[in-house]
Design a protein around this motif. Sequence first.
Motif, PDB file in Angstrom:
ATOM      1  N   HIS A 108      -4.637  -1.262   1.523  1.00 32.58           N
ATOM      2  CA  HIS A 108      -5.938  -0.839   0.976  1.00 32.58           C
ATOM      3  C   HIS A 108      -6.515  -2.049   0.172  1.00 32.58           C
ATOM      4  O   HIS A 108      -6.928  -1.900  -0.840  1.00 32.58           O
ATOM      5  CB  HIS A 108      -5.250   0.148  -0.188  1.00 32.58           C
ATOM      6  CG  HIS A 108      -4.846   1.307   0.755  1.00 32.58           C
ATOM      7  ND1 HIS A 108      -5.492   2.360   1.226  1.00 32.58           N
ATOM      8  CD2 HIS A 108      -3.594   1.592   1.130  1.00 32.58           C
ATOM      9  CE1 HIS A 108      -4.909   3.093   2.028  1.00 32.58           C
ATOM     10  NE2 HIS A 108      -3.705   2.824   2.039  1.00 32.58           N
ATOM     11  N   CYS A 133     -11.840   5.320   2.467  1.00 32.44           N
ATOM     12  CA  CYS A 133     -10.597   5.477   2.859  1.00 32.44           C
ATOM     13  C   CYS A 133      -9.910   6.625   2.415  1.00 32.44           C
ATOM     14  O   CYS A 133     -10.246   7.450   1.653  1.00 32.44           O
ATOM     15  CB  CYS A 133     -10.031   4.204   2.305  1.00 32.44           C
ATOM     16  SG  CYS A 133      -8.222   4.189   2.608  1.00 32.44           S
ATOM     17  N   CYS A 156      -7.455   6.813   0.613  1.00 36.63           N
ATOM     18  CA  CYS A 156      -6.802   6.549  -0.818  1.00 36.63           C
ATOM     19  C   CYS A 156      -8.090   6.883  -1.669  1.00 36.63           C
ATOM     20  O   CYS A 156      -7.467   6.946  -2.901  1.00 36.63           O
ATOM     21  CB  CYS A 156      -6.344   5.108  -0.776  1.00 36.63           C
ATOM     22  SG  CYS A 156      -7.634   4.002  -1.086  1.00 36.63           S
ATOM     23  N   CYS A 178     -11.515  -0.440   2.617  1.00 37.59           N
ATOM     24  CA  CYS A 178     -10.202  -0.836   2.522  1.00 37.59           C
ATOM     25  C   CYS A 178      -9.931  -1.156   4.171  1.00 37.59           C
ATOM     26  O   CYS A 178     -10.471  -0.728   5.088  1.00 37.59           O
ATOM     27  CB  CYS A 178      -9.035   0.542   2.358  1.00 37.59           C
ATOM     28  SG  CYS A 178      -9.057   0.971   0.799  1.00 37.59           S
TER      29      CYS A 178
HETATM   30 ZN   LIG Z   1      -7.541   2.644   0.991  1.00 34.99          ZN
END
Ligand SMILES: [Zn+2]
Length: 385
Positions: free
Chosen positions: A246, A256, A258, A263
């Motif tokens: 990340h 991403c 996340c 990332c």
């Molecule tokens: Zn990420």
Amino acid sequence: MSETTNHGSVRDRSREDIYDLILESGGMTRSELAEATGISRSAVTSAVGRLIREGRAVESEPDSKGPGSGSGRPANRITAVASGLPVAAMDFGHNHVWVAVADSLGNALGDSLTVIDVDYNATEAMDLAAAALDALRHEHGITTISNVVCGIPGPVDARTGLVKSPTILSSWVGLSPAQELGHRLGAPVHIENDAVLGAHGELRLGAGRHHKDFLYIKASHGIGAGIVIGGKPFTGSTGIAGEIGHTQLPNNTELCRCGKRGCLETVVSVQSMRKQLQHTHPHLDVTQLDLSTLDDAISARMLNEAGRTIGRVLADLCNLINPGAIIIGGELGASGEALIDGVRSSVHRYAQPATAAALEISAAELGTRAELTGALQLAAWRAQR
Ligand SMILES: [Zn+2]
């Protein structure tokens, strides 16, 4: 406290230090033990004698090419005896669970791999893993196991044992896999991040065994780092160090899993490689493609580019911790030299020359088994304590 007791406890400690070394090295001569511990040769001989009498160690025939004892005759090696209960390991990938059993020293007895969707079905994945391990135990006639070490592809808070990130491994968040699996298996379960276990495997039995400071990179469906400093995995203040997948790449805006944009993982992962291959190799079924089977120039170039992208992020880490080696594991690490060469060229281009000069960059010696092997080794270590 009498002086005798003090001497006794020092002797006990030395003996346990020697036993740890024998366990961790897979076997050493008395001279090597004396050198490694700084304990006198006669004290080593006496401690080894006691370990042998207790049935915890044996003296084995020397290797023909083994180190000499000084008299020209090869010295006998002292190895630990697997006398305790067997141990087990689980390695959850993003689409598989791999289970294994080993003797009490971590020597693998057998393993089995099941394909599943780990990300979205935490409970089902744990049920399947427990059933697979039960079948394997049955096959090997193992009724009781001392403990299980289980690797998962996401951040685990070392203080609580809970899966941390709200967006990675979403169905696992807030669960305590150690408790859940412990109930299913009837044995203590320790949960660890998979890249940390990969680092542990390579440290004990792979490319990391000649290094005290190295980075292990699990490059697969995600990218994570297992950091080894001073011969020990470093996991940070709460156990979640190494989430390098990340790291934001400049000029990259892809969303991403996340929740952030740009990332490393959005650009380099097994999925992104397969997506690219769909364009360049329309005749290939890429859904379950093993990247190590690719042997054409276009694939080599893509994998090299992926390696360069990972290497750009690793170069900054090299400046920070000055590792002796970078070991690339996971399916991307096992894909071949093109990717490893890419990592090398970026690290040499972007890290400080003095940092990059003595650095060894290689694929994991244990290949995609690094995590499972590390988990068995860690389970064996935990069983001794
Ligand atoms: Zn990420």
